[in-house]
Motif scaffolding. Structure first.
Motif, PDB file in Angstrom:
ATOM      1  N   SER A  80      10.931   7.224 136.734  1.00 24.36           N
ATOM      2  CA  SER A  80      11.446   8.251 137.000  1.00 24.36           C
ATOM      3  C   SER A  80      12.614   8.833 135.943  1.00 24.36           C
ATOM      4  O   SER A  80      12.237   9.507 135.172  1.00 24.36           O
ATOM      5  N   ALA A  81      13.649   7.649 135.838  1.00 24.60           N
ATOM      6  CA  ALA A  81      14.513   8.529 135.345  1.00 24.60           C
ATOM      7  C   ALA A  81      13.946   8.675 133.558  1.00 24.60           C
ATOM      8  O   ALA A  81      15.276   8.407 132.642  1.00 24.60           O
ATOM      9  N   LYS A  82      13.136   7.250 133.468  1.00 21.84           N
ATOM     10  CA  LYS A  82      13.100   6.830 132.223  1.00 21.84           C
ATOM     11  C   LYS A  82      12.276   8.141 131.967  1.00 21.84           C
ATOM     12  O   LYS A  82      12.264   8.710 130.282  1.00 21.84           O
ATOM     13  N   LYS A  83      11.254   8.392 132.146  1.00 19.03           N
ATOM     14  CA  LYS A  83      11.136   9.480 132.025  1.00 19.03           C
ATOM     15  C   LYS A  83      11.797  11.049 131.395  1.00 19.03           C
ATOM     16  O   LYS A  83      10.799  11.407 130.613  1.00 19.03           O
ATOM     17  N   GLN A  84      12.446  10.806 132.383  1.00 20.90           N
ATOM     18  CA  GLN A  84      12.501  12.278 132.813  1.00 20.90           C
ATOM     19  C   GLN A  84      14.180  12.237 130.823  1.00 20.90           C
ATOM     20  O   GLN A  84      14.579  13.054 130.273  1.00 20.90           O
ATOM     21  N   GLU A  85      14.378  10.766 130.557  1.00 14.74           N
ATOM     22  CA  GLU A  85      15.358  10.813 129.454  1.00 14.74           C
ATOM     23  C   GLU A  85      14.695  10.673 128.818  1.00 14.74           C
ATOM     24  O   GLU A  85      15.422  11.082 127.080  1.00 14.74           O
ATOM     25  N   ILE A  86      13.154  10.682 128.285  1.00 17.69           N
ATOM     26  CA  ILE A  86      12.886  11.364 127.558  1.00 17.69           C
ATOM     27  C   ILE A  86      11.951  12.488 127.139  1.00 17.69           C
ATOM     28  O   ILE A  86      11.673  12.707 125.792  1.00 17.69           O
ATOM     29  N   ILE A  87      11.822  13.311 128.063  1.00 22.39           N
ATOM     30  CA  ILE A  87      11.164  14.577 128.513  1.00 22.39           C
ATOM     31  C   ILE A  87      13.198  15.471 127.529  1.00 22.39           C
ATOM     32  O   ILE A  87      12.647  15.777 126.753  1.00 22.39           O
ATOM     33  N   ASP A  88      14.026  14.705 128.033  1.00 20.25           N
ATOM     34  CA  ASP A  88      15.406  15.533 127.544  1.00 20.25           C
ATOM     35  C   ASP A  88      15.710  14.842 126.336  1.00 20.25           C
ATOM     36  O   ASP A  88      15.684  15.952 125.393  1.00 20.25           O
ATOM     37  N   ALA A  89      15.384  14.070 125.779  1.00 15.42           N
ATOM     38  CA  ALA A  89      14.809  14.067 124.265  1.00 15.42           C
ATOM     39  C   ALA A  89      14.501  15.290 122.985  1.00 15.42           C
ATOM     40  O   ALA A  89      14.450  14.751 122.707  1.00 15.42           O
ATOM     41  N   PHE A 136      16.330  17.965 123.247  1.00 16.00           N
ATOM     42  CA  PHE A 136      17.153  17.859 122.870  1.00 16.00           C
ATOM     43  C   PHE A 136      16.769  18.097 121.306  1.00 16.00           C
ATOM     44  O   PHE A 136      17.630  19.173 120.303  1.00 16.00           O
ATOM     45  N   ARG A 137      16.026  17.539 120.732  1.00 14.36           N
ATOM     46  CA  ARG A 137      15.361  17.547 119.027  1.00 14.36           C
ATOM     47  C   ARG A 137      15.171  18.622 119.212  1.00 14.36           C
ATOM     48  O   ARG A 137      14.315  19.420 119.846  1.00 14.36           O
ATOM     49  N   HIS A 138      15.711  19.648 117.486  1.00  9.26           N
ATOM     50  CA  HIS A 138      14.730  20.259 116.703  1.00  9.26           C
ATOM     51  C   HIS A 138      15.283  20.625 115.656  1.00  9.26           C
ATOM     52  O   HIS A 138      15.560  19.060 114.930  1.00  9.26           O
ATOM     53  N   ALA A 139      14.087  21.218 115.032  1.00 13.08           N
ATOM     54  CA  ALA A 139      14.352  21.056 113.203  1.00 13.08           C
ATOM     55  C   ALA A 139      15.921  21.308 112.487  1.00 13.08           C
ATOM     56  O   ALA A 139      15.960  22.526 112.288  1.00 13.08           O
ATOM     57  N   ILE A 153       2.481   9.342 111.556  1.00 16.35           N
ATOM     58  CA  ILE A 153       2.803   8.671 113.759  1.00 16.35           C
ATOM     59  C   ILE A 153       4.253   7.884 112.987  1.00 16.35           C
ATOM     60  O   ILE A 153       5.174   8.524 114.189  1.00 16.35           O
ATOM     61  N   ALA A 154       5.055   7.594 111.971  1.00 20.98           N
ATOM     62  CA  ALA A 154       6.330   6.344 111.661  1.00 20.98           C
ATOM     63  C   ALA A 154       7.103   7.709 112.246  1.00 20.98           C
ATOM     64  O   ALA A 154       7.645   7.814 112.946  1.00 20.98           O
ATOM     65  N   LEU A 155       6.238   8.619 111.394  1.00 19.04           N
ATOM     66  CA  LEU A 155       7.644   9.851 111.681  1.00 19.04           C
ATOM     67  C   LEU A 155       8.068  10.862 112.672  1.00 19.04           C
ATOM     68  O   LEU A 155       9.449  10.067 112.985  1.00 19.04           O
ATOM     69  N   GLY A 156       7.021  10.190 112.938  1.00 18.09           N
ATOM     70  CA  GLY A 156       7.258  10.988 114.533  1.00 18.09           C
ATOM     71  C   GLY A 156       8.378   9.756 115.513  1.00 18.09           C
ATOM     72  O   GLY A 156       9.010  10.590 116.219  1.00 18.09           O
ATOM     73  N   ASN A 157       7.716   8.980 115.663  1.00 16.15           N
ATOM     74  CA  ASN A 157       8.314   7.700 115.878  1.00 16.15           C
ATOM     75  C   ASN A 157      10.198   7.650 115.844  1.00 16.15           C
ATOM     76  O   ASN A 157      11.369   6.863 116.553  1.00 16.15           O
ATOM     77  N   MET A 158      10.866   7.809 114.810  1.00 21.08           N
ATOM     78  CA  MET A 158      11.656   7.777 114.107  1.00 21.08           C
ATOM     79  C   MET A 158      12.266   9.073 114.742  1.00 21.08           C
ATOM     80  O   MET A 158      13.626   8.514 114.913  1.00 21.08           O
ATOM     81  N   LEU A 159      11.819  10.117 114.704  1.00 20.97           N
ATOM     82  CA  LEU A 159      12.467  11.554 115.253  1.00 20.97           C
ATOM     83  C   LEU A 159      12.232  11.160 116.525  1.00 20.97           C
ATOM     84  O   LEU A 159      14.059  11.635 117.087  1.00 20.97           O
ATOM     85  N   THR A 160      12.146  10.895 117.572  1.00 23.11           N
ATOM     86  CA  THR A 160      12.277  10.121 119.047  1.00 23.11           C
ATOM     87  C   THR A 160      13.417   9.540 119.487  1.00 23.11           C
ATOM     88  O   THR A 160      13.842   9.639 120.205  1.00 23.11           O
ATOM     89  N   ALA A 161      12.890   8.595 118.391  1.00 21.92           N
ATOM     90  CA  ALA A 161      13.909   7.370 118.758  1.00 21.92           C
ATOM     91  C   ALA A 161      15.677   7.731 118.345  1.00 21.92           C
ATOM     92  O   ALA A 161      15.976   7.620 119.436  1.00 21.92           O
ATOM     93  N   ALA A 162      15.248   8.759 117.465  1.00 25.72           N
ATOM     94  CA  ALA A 162      16.817   9.407 116.794  1.00 25.72           C
ATOM     95  C   ALA A 162      16.916  10.106 118.216  1.00 25.72           C
ATOM     96  O   ALA A 162      18.426   9.847 118.153  1.00 25.72           O
ATOM     97  N   ALA A 163      16.818  11.120 118.982  1.00 26.03           N
ATOM     98  CA  ALA A 163      16.649  11.928 119.374  1.00 26.03           C
ATOM     99  C   ALA A 163      17.261  11.161 120.739  1.00 26.03           C
ATOM    100  O   ALA A 163      18.063  11.460 121.529  1.00 26.03           O
ATOM    101  N   LEU A 164      16.797  10.579 120.936  1.00 23.59           N
ATOM    102  CA  LEU A 164      17.061   9.607 122.697  1.00 23.59           C
ATOM    103  C   LEU A 164      18.445   8.921 122.478  1.00 23.59           C
ATOM    104  O   LEU A 164      18.586   8.475 123.412  1.00 23.59           O
TER     105      LEU A 164
END
Length: 224
Positions: free
Chosen positions: A5-14, A17-20, A150-161
């Motif tokens: 649950s904590a990991k899922k919340q961490e991902i949603i929080d990321a 957090f992310r914006h353009a 696909i790679a772009l989306g993963n990089m954006l999410t990884a950065a936000a995390l």
């Protein structure tokens, strides 16, 4: 709260957090370790039939960024201020029987020779008959370009995390940007085309508007 649950919340929080990010703090730089992590999530991303039809150009040279900025209306605030700028290239030569794909199957994925022939025939049928990718050079390039997202989306999410801001950018003149990269010796336009860009860094100010998205009911349809 358990670990899952904590990991899922961490991902949603990321994602929240992310914006353009339109402008970054030019005094703050992403560490080499953190940016290597972001690039690694792009490199390890999935792609259709595992062809990995991409290349990531990390443009840190400010003179080149300035040249690109002239023809990139979507990056006017980002190009001068971003800690890192990535141009994602998509392959134009990702046909099943191309030298690139054959090398990938034999020398990267280490597929035994007899199996390579069967895979090539199957993948050629998939590309040519199922998806109609051989109808034009643009169709094949656009298919490869889809994979870069696909790679772009993963990089954006990884950065936000890890608390790093980003901005994906499509607002550029493809012909002019291609010309600049060719002139700089950074692009072989027979094998690659420009797909999309992304800037990374640390925001100079908080976003003015709260993140808004359509409701789940608007975008999800269940068929039981």
């Amino acid at each position: 709260m358990n670990n899952i649950s904590a990991k899922k919340q961490e991902i949603i929080d990321a994602y929240m957090f992310r914006h353009a990010t339109k402008a970054f703090d030019p005094t703050k730089k992403i560490s080499e370790e953190d940016f290597d992590f972001i690039l690694e999530t792009g490199r390890l991303s999935p792609s259709s039939i595992g062809y990995e039809p991409w290349r990531f150009l990390v443009i840190q040279n400010m003179e080149i960024r300035e040249k690109l900025k002239e023809f990139s209306f979507g990056g006017q605030g980002q190009f001068p201020t971003a800690s890192h700028l990535v141009i994602l290239l998509a392959r134009k030569d990702a046909k099943a029987d191309s030298d690139y794909v054959q090398n990938l199957l034999k020398n990267v994925k280490n597929i035994p020779e007899p199996i390579v022939g069967n895979m090539t025939n199957s993948y050629k049928n998939f590309q040519e008959s199922d998806l109609k990718l051989y109808e034009s050079e643009r169709a094949l390039f656009d298919w490869a370009s889809k994979q870069t997202y696909i790679a772009l989306g993963n990089m954006l999410t990884a950065a936000a995390l890890i608390g790093i801001d980003s901005c994906p950018m499509e607002g550029f003149n493809m012909e002019k940007v291609t010309e600049i990269l060719e002139n700089e010796g950074l692009l072989n336009s027979e094998k690659f085309g420009v797909s999309v860009m992304a800037a990374f860094g640390y925001r100079s100010q908080e976003p003015e508007h709260k993140k808004s998205r359509q409701s789940r009911e608007k975008v999800v349809q269940w068929i039981d």
